[in-house]
Design a protein around this motif. Structure first.
Motif, PDB file in Angstrom:
ATOM      1  N   GLU A 147       0.853  -1.191   0.000  1.00 44.25           N
ATOM      2  CA  GLU A 147       0.000   0.000   0.000  1.00 44.25           C
ATOM      3  C   GLU A 147       0.886   1.237   0.000  1.00 44.25           C
ATOM      4  O   GLU A 147       1.609   1.488   0.975  1.00 44.25           O
TER       5      GLU A 147
ATOM      6  N   ILE B 227       1.716   4.837   0.653  1.00 46.59           N
ATOM      7  CA  ILE B 227       1.145   5.810   1.589  1.00 46.59           C
ATOM      8  C   ILE B 227       1.689   7.219   1.365  1.00 46.59           C
ATOM      9  O   ILE B 227       1.114   8.185   1.864  1.00 46.59           O
ATOM     10  N   GLN B 228       2.806   7.320   0.626  1.00 46.85           N
ATOM     11  CA  GLN B 228       3.366   8.646   0.379  1.00 46.85           C
ATOM     12  C   GLN B 228       4.134   8.638  -0.939  1.00 46.85           C
ATOM     13  O   GLN B 228       4.894   7.706  -1.218  1.00 46.85           O
TER      14      GLN B 228
ATOM     15  N   LEU C 132       1.311  12.955   1.348  1.00 48.44           N
ATOM     16  CA  LEU C 132       0.651  11.800   1.956  1.00 48.44           C
ATOM     17  C   LEU C 132      -0.593  11.464   1.141  1.00 48.44           C
ATOM     18  O   LEU C 132      -1.430  12.336   0.893  1.00 48.44           O
ATOM     19  N   ILE C 133      -0.728  10.226   0.744  1.00 53.51           N
ATOM     20  CA  ILE C 133      -1.849   9.807  -0.096  1.00 53.51           C
ATOM     21  C   ILE C 133      -3.185  10.014   0.623  1.00 53.51           C
ATOM     22  O   ILE C 133      -4.177  10.386   0.004  1.00 53.51           O
ATOM     23  N   ALA C 134      -3.223   9.802   1.911  1.00 50.54           N
ATOM     24  CA  ALA C 134      -4.462   9.977   2.681  1.00 50.54           C
ATOM     25  C   ALA C 134      -4.979  11.414   2.594  1.00 50.54           C
ATOM     26  O   ALA C 134      -6.187  11.650   2.680  1.00 50.54           O
ATOM     27  N   ASP C 135      -4.092  12.394   2.411  1.00 50.93           N
ATOM     28  CA  ASP C 135      -4.478  13.799   2.341  1.00 50.93           C
ATOM     29  C   ASP C 135      -4.722  14.271   0.910  1.00 50.93           C
ATOM     30  O   ASP C 135      -5.146  15.402   0.689  1.00 50.93           O
TER      31      ASP C 135
ATOM     32  N   LYS D 173      -6.604  14.494  -2.504  1.00 53.59           N
ATOM     33  CA  LYS D 173      -7.993  14.327  -2.926  1.00 53.59           C
ATOM     34  C   LYS D 173      -8.142  13.920  -4.386  1.00 53.59           C
ATOM     35  O   LYS D 173      -9.169  13.417  -4.790  1.00 53.59           O
TER      36      LYS D 173
ATOM     37  N   ALA E   6      -4.062   9.938  -7.386  1.00 51.05           N
ATOM     38  CA  ALA E   6      -2.671   9.883  -6.909  1.00 51.05           C
ATOM     39  C   ALA E   6      -1.695   9.504  -8.013  1.00 51.05           C
ATOM     40  O   ALA E   6      -0.506   9.814  -7.917  1.00 51.05           O
TER      41      ALA E   6
ATOM     42  N   TYR F 146       5.785   3.063   1.483  1.00 54.71           N
ATOM     43  CA  TYR F 146       4.705   2.092   1.373  1.00 54.71           C
ATOM     44  C   TYR F 146       4.673   1.163   2.574  1.00 54.71           C
ATOM     45  O   TYR F 146       5.651   1.050   3.312  1.00 54.71           O
TER      46      TYR F 146
ATOM     47  N   THR G 255       6.626  -0.210   7.452  1.00 55.55           N
ATOM     48  CA  THR G 255       6.822   0.872   6.502  1.00 55.55           C
ATOM     49  C   THR G 255       8.180   0.730   5.821  1.00 55.55           C
ATOM     50  O   THR G 255       9.190   0.495   6.481  1.00 55.55           O
TER      51      THR G 255
END
Length: 116
Positions: A8, A10-11, A16-19, A21, A24, A40, A46
């Motif tokens: 996964e 993540i950055q 940061l992928i979570a932030d 919108k 990606a 990831y 991590t």
């Protein structure tokens, strides 16, 4: 690159992928040989790695084959500079394989170069 199926991301770079919108994948585009740092998760741990961008050749005809003994099927996903040659190659191979009729699938094709 160190990435495996199931990892996964993540950055990408400093983002940061979570932030993020938007899509990606846009963060992983750029000129050839650009280096992008990736963070990831794999099984709860991590990791970091670095990707080096390269050119990607996207085929206009991603698939062709025979539906039945007489009918060939060609998917034309988009028009590009190489589209006519790719369709011609697929058509010639299908005809050599016995196809006497062709289904040209243009579903999802957004259009493209008018001279193709």
């Amino acid at each position: 690159a160190g990435l495996k199926a199931g990892d996964e991301i993540i950055q990408i770079g400093d983002v940061l992928i979570a932030d993020f919108k938007d899509d990606a994948s846009q963060l992983m585009k750029g000129t050839k040989n650009t280096k992008i740092n990736i963070k990831y998760l794999r099984q709860g741990q991590t990791f970091t790695t670095q990707l080096v961008l390269d050119e990607v050749d996207i085929k206009s005809v991603p698939f062709f084959g025979k539906i039945d003994a007489k009918t060939g099927y060609i998917v034309l996903a988009h028009f590009s500079r190489k589209a006519s040659n790719e369709v011609k190659d697929a058509l010639e191979k299908l005809k050599a394989d016995g196809a006497t009729q062709i289904v040209l699938d243009l579903r999802g094709n957004p259009g493209g170069l008018l001279n193709e």
